[in-house]
Scaffold this motif. Structure first.
Motif, PDB file in Angstrom:
ATOM      1  N   ARG A 284       0.826  -1.212   0.000  1.00 31.56           N
ATOM      2  CA  ARG A 284       0.000   0.000   0.000  1.00 31.56           C
ATOM      3  C   ARG A 284       0.860   1.262   0.000  1.00 31.56           C
ATOM      4  N   ARG A 285       1.965   1.233   0.688  1.00 35.87           N
ATOM      5  CA  ARG A 285       2.868   2.379   0.624  1.00 35.87           C
ATOM      6  C   ARG A 285       3.461   2.523  -0.763  1.00 35.87           C
ATOM      7  N   ALA A 286       3.757   1.396  -1.398  1.00 29.84           N
ATOM      8  CA  ALA A 286       4.281   1.452  -2.766  1.00 29.84           C
ATOM      9  C   ALA A 286       3.249   2.051  -3.713  1.00 29.84           C
ATOM     10  N   ALA A 287       1.983   1.699  -3.526  1.00 30.52           N
ATOM     11  CA  ALA A 287       0.930   2.303  -4.345  1.00 30.52           C
ATOM     12  C   ALA A 287       0.837   3.802  -4.092  1.00 30.52           C
ATOM     13  N   GLY A 288       1.020   4.217  -2.837  1.00 30.73           N
ATOM     14  CA  GLY A 288       1.045   5.645  -2.544  1.00 30.73           C
ATOM     15  C   GLY A 288       2.221   6.342  -3.182  1.00 30.73           C
ATOM     16  N   ALA A 289       3.369   5.633  -3.292  1.00 34.87           N
ATOM     17  CA  ALA A 289       4.548   6.222  -3.931  1.00 34.87           C
ATOM     18  C   ALA A 289       4.306   6.499  -5.408  1.00 34.87           C
ATOM     19  N   ALA A 291       1.553   7.768  -6.686  1.00 32.44           N
ATOM     20  CA  ALA A 291       0.949   9.099  -6.737  1.00 32.44           C
ATOM     21  C   ALA A 291       1.990  10.185  -6.499  1.00 32.44           C
ATOM     22  N   VAL A 292       2.902   9.944  -5.548  1.00 32.40           N
ATOM     23  CA  VAL A 292       3.968  10.915  -5.293  1.00 32.40           C
ATOM     24  C   VAL A 292       4.857  11.070  -6.532  1.00 32.40           C
ATOM     25  N   TYR A 293       5.096   9.954  -7.227  1.00 28.92           N
ATOM     26  CA  TYR A 293       5.876  10.005  -8.469  1.00 28.92           C
ATOM     27  C   TYR A 293       5.224  10.934  -9.482  1.00 28.92           C
ATOM     28  N   GLY A 294       3.903  10.784  -9.659  1.00 29.19           N
ATOM     29  CA  GLY A 294       3.207  11.614 -10.634  1.00 29.19           C
ATOM     30  C   GLY A 294       3.299  13.096 -10.308  1.00 29.19           C
ATOM     31  N   VAL A 295       3.118  13.441  -9.029  1.00 29.74           N
ATOM     32  CA  VAL A 295       3.195  14.848  -8.621  1.00 29.74           C
ATOM     33  C   VAL A 295       4.608  15.388  -8.813  1.00 29.74           C
ATOM     34  N   VAL A 390      -0.200  14.549 -17.942  1.00 29.34           N
ATOM     35  CA  VAL A 390      -0.586  13.185 -18.329  1.00 29.34           C
ATOM     36  C   VAL A 390       0.029  12.159 -17.391  1.00 29.34           C
ATOM     37  N   ILE A 391       1.314  12.327 -17.060  1.00 29.06           N
ATOM     38  CA  ILE A 391       1.969  11.375 -16.157  1.00 29.06           C
ATOM     39  C   ILE A 391       1.306  11.378 -14.787  1.00 29.06           C
ATOM     40  N   ALA A 392       0.991  12.578 -14.271  1.00 27.63           N
ATOM     41  CA  ALA A 392       0.336  12.665 -12.962  1.00 27.63           C
ATOM     42  C   ALA A 392      -1.029  11.996 -12.989  1.00 27.63           C
ATOM     43  N   GLY A 393      -1.785  12.203 -14.073  1.00 29.15           N
ATOM     44  CA  GLY A 393      -3.095  11.570 -14.181  1.00 29.15           C
ATOM     45  C   GLY A 393      -2.998  10.061 -14.263  1.00 29.15           C
ATOM     46  N   LEU A 394      -2.071   9.555 -15.076  1.00 29.15           N
ATOM     47  CA  LEU A 394      -1.900   8.112 -15.200  1.00 29.15           C
ATOM     48  C   LEU A 394      -1.390   7.494 -13.902  1.00 29.15           C
ATOM     49  N   ALA A 395      -0.596   8.248 -13.151  1.00 26.83           N
ATOM     50  CA  ALA A 395      -0.117   7.744 -11.862  1.00 26.83           C
ATOM     51  C   ALA A 395      -1.282   7.504 -10.910  1.00 26.83           C
ATOM     52  N   LEU A 396      -2.252   8.426 -10.910  1.00 24.77           N
ATOM     53  CA  LEU A 396      -3.427   8.237 -10.054  1.00 24.77           C
ATOM     54  C   LEU A 396      -4.250   7.035 -10.513  1.00 24.77           C
ATOM     55  N   VAL A 397      -4.343   6.839 -11.837  1.00 23.86           N
ATOM     56  CA  VAL A 397      -5.068   5.682 -12.363  1.00 23.86           C
ATOM     57  C   VAL A 397      -4.380   4.385 -11.940  1.00 23.86           C
ATOM     58  N   ARG A 399      -2.368   3.921  -9.372  1.00 20.61           N
ATOM     59  CA  ARG A 399      -2.506   3.750  -7.919  1.00 20.61           C
ATOM     60  C   ARG A 399      -3.863   3.152  -7.577  1.00 20.61           C
ATOM     61  N   ARG A 400      -4.913   3.686  -8.183  1.00 21.90           N
ATOM     62  CA  ARG A 400      -6.253   3.189  -7.887  1.00 21.90           C
ATOM     63  C   ARG A 400      -6.410   1.742  -8.345  1.00 21.90           C
ATOM     64  N   ALA A 401      -5.888   1.422  -9.534  1.00 25.53           N
ATOM     65  CA  ALA A 401      -5.996   0.059 -10.048  1.00 25.53           C
ATOM     66  C   ALA A 401      -5.237  -0.925  -9.164  1.00 25.53           C
ATOM     67  N   CYS A 402      -4.067  -0.521  -8.677  1.00 17.02           N
ATOM     68  CA  CYS A 402      -3.275  -1.405  -7.812  1.00 17.02           C
ATOM     69  C   CYS A 402      -3.974  -1.634  -6.476  1.00 17.02           C
ATOM     70  N   LEU A 403      -4.517  -0.578  -5.891  1.00 14.87           N
ATOM     71  CA  LEU A 403      -5.216  -0.731  -4.613  1.00 14.87           C
ATOM     72  C   LEU A 403      -6.445  -1.621  -4.766  1.00 14.87           C
ATOM     73  N   ARG A 404      -7.140  -1.501  -5.895  1.00 15.38           N
ATOM     74  CA  ARG A 404      -8.311  -2.340  -6.129  1.00 15.38           C
ATOM     75  C   ARG A 404      -7.901  -3.806  -6.250  1.00 15.38           C
ATOM     76  N   ARG A 405      -6.805  -4.069  -6.957  1.00 13.45           N
ATOM     77  CA  ARG A 405      -6.358  -5.460  -7.115  1.00 13.45           C
ATOM     78  C   ARG A 405      -5.853  -6.024  -5.789  1.00 13.45           C
ATOM     79  N   LEU A 406      -5.149  -5.208  -5.015  1.00 14.92           N
ATOM     80  CA  LEU A 406      -4.666  -5.672  -3.711  1.00 14.92           C
ATOM     81  C   LEU A 406      -5.824  -5.991  -2.773  1.00 14.92           C
ATOM     82  N   ALA A 407      -6.875  -5.161  -2.825  1.00 20.44           N
ATOM     83  CA  ALA A 407      -8.026  -5.397  -1.958  1.00 20.44           C
ATOM     84  C   ALA A 407      -8.771  -6.663  -2.355  1.00 20.44           C
TER      85      ALA A 407
END
Length: 430
Positions: A284-289, A291-295, A390-397, A399-407
């Motif tokens: 989960r921290r990696a998924a958060g990273a 989003a930080v990458y995109g920003v 574009v990179i920031a937007g795709l990073a959020l996508v 992150r969300r996809a990874c969290l959904r798969r992990l859950a």
């Protein structure tokens, strides 16, 4: 230094870190001298050199999935030795090949072997370091960057001499690094796959023999992660292609400033990789990273967009700031891509899944420079702002996809006492 002396995985991990340092030292020598070697010694024109390196990068895309597929059936240690020996042979062939037609297959096979070796190193670390693989990855990147820096310094000495013999000596130095790497890998033990398997009704544990491992090529969720990970690797092209060309063609900063980008990158990676990895450990921290990458990439692109204004000093400081930001993004990406590629893969098919995940870096190396030179920089400052958005937007996508798969991932299956005893006996025998 204490972590390097006692890395996760013990003696084998320490040997592998030394192997990676030697390998990357040779690769740094070749990376810094290859373009000039093809121009001065092989007498290729700029178009041929570009085509040669482009085709080699495309060939490298196949290296990762090929290594992952073979690693599911053959020992990782033997395959890695084979990759080093393969590159040793291709480096030797470079000394006797001069024409474009003969150089093309040699350079392509070299790139394929390099990408395969990196995937096998990743799998080796996953098995040896276990749950502490994030710490091992940080140590690995620190050792690799130190090797690249040393290799570039060695190449600078050869390039300063500038003779054909000096260029050939650099090739021999790269070949020597592969020979030493193969010898060191041979001293390690074959890493045992730490795979969680469900207990069978009879209490013996272990996977059913007739149950086929899932294929990453049929896993749409994992393929989506790999596809989104391609733009998450664009920091490499921004640092090595975008920054130098933007400085030369769109700012008033002195051209002698270009080496400072790589120096700053190397210093920050060696100094900060362990600390950044510690803050992004776990799925989960990696998924958060991500989003930080995109920003961070958005901030880097914004700084590059405003670097065109002002004098030479203002442009130089802005470009240095962009280099620092893209390096911080690289630190985040190296942690998130590594951890998520492992966590999102089924344990019993991890080798083949990691092979597919390794394609994202190879694809980026093929299309990233073309994207920057053909679209982003052609559009000027607006191109950089569009890229960062574009990179920031795709990073959020992602992150969300990874969290959904992990859950949605099933909880680890319980291991019975009989299975635990069987595993203990297997470890004792090995």
């Amino acid at each position: 230094m204490a972590q390097l002396r006692r890395p996760p995985g013990g003696r084998d991990a320490r040997t592998m870190l030394l192997t990676q340092f030697l390998d990357r030292t040779g690769t740094g020598v070749w990376g810094a001298a290859s373009v000039l070697y093809f121009t001065v010694v092989s007498h290729l024109d700029a178009r041929q050199v570009g085509l040669l390196l482009g085709v080699a990068a495309v060939a490298g895309i196949a290296g990762s999935p090929l290594a992952g597929r073979l690693a599911g059936r053959l020992p990782v240690r033997g395959l890695l030795i084979g990759c080093h020996l393969l590159r040793l042979c291709t480096m030797g062939l470079l000394l006797v090949c001069d024409g474009f037609a003969t150089l093309l297959p040699v350079v392509a096979v070299t790139c394929l072997g390099e990408r395969a070796a990196k995937t096998l190193e990743m799998l080796f670390a996953t098995r040896v370091a276990g749950e502490r693989r994030t710490t091992y990855q940080a140590l690995s990147r620190s050792a690799a960057n130190a090797g690249y820096a040393l290799g570039a310094g060695i190449a600078a000495l050869g390039l300063a001499v500038g003779t054909r013999d000096a260029y050939r000596a650099l090739i021999l130095g790269n070949a020597l690094s592969f020979a030493l790497a193969a010898a060191l890998v041979r001293r390690t033990r074959e890493p045992r796959a730490h795979e969680q398997t469900a207990a069978r009704p009879d209490g013996t544990g272990g996977a059913r023999q007739d149950e086929r491992a899932p294929s990453p090529w049929r896993d749409r969720g994992y393929l989506l992660f790999v596809l989104l990970d391609v733009p998450m690797n664009l920091d490499d092209s921004v640092l090595n292609v975008g920054l130098p060309l933007w400085l030369v063609h769109h700012t008033r900063a002195p051209q002698a400033f270009v080496p400072a980008f790589l120096v700053l990158n190397t210093v920050l990676v060696v100094a900060l990789q362990l600390r950044v990895s510690a803050r992004a450990e776990g799925a989960r921290r990696a998924a958060g990273a991500v989003a930080v990458y995109g920003v961070t990439m958005l901030a880097c692109c914004a700084v590059l967009a405003v670097a065109t204004g002002g004098g030479s000093w203002a442009a130089s400081l802005a470009l240095l700031g962009a280099a620092a930001l893209v390096t911080l993004a690289e630190l985040m990406r190296s942690v998130s891509s590594w951890e998520l590629a492992v966590r999102l893969a089924p344990p019993r098919a991890r080798a083949s899944y990691l092979g597919v995940a390794g394609m994202s870096q190879s694809v980026q190396k093929s299309v990233g420079p073309l994207l920057l030179t053909g679209a982003v920089m052609t559009a000027g400052p607006a191109g950089w702002l569009a890229l960062g958005t574009v990179i920031a937007g795709l990073a959020l996508v992602q992150r969300r996809a990874c969290l959904r798969r992990l859950a949605a991932a099933p909880a680890p299956a319980p291991v019975t006492r009989a299975a635990d005893a069987a595993n203990h006996r297997a470890v004792s025998i090995s």
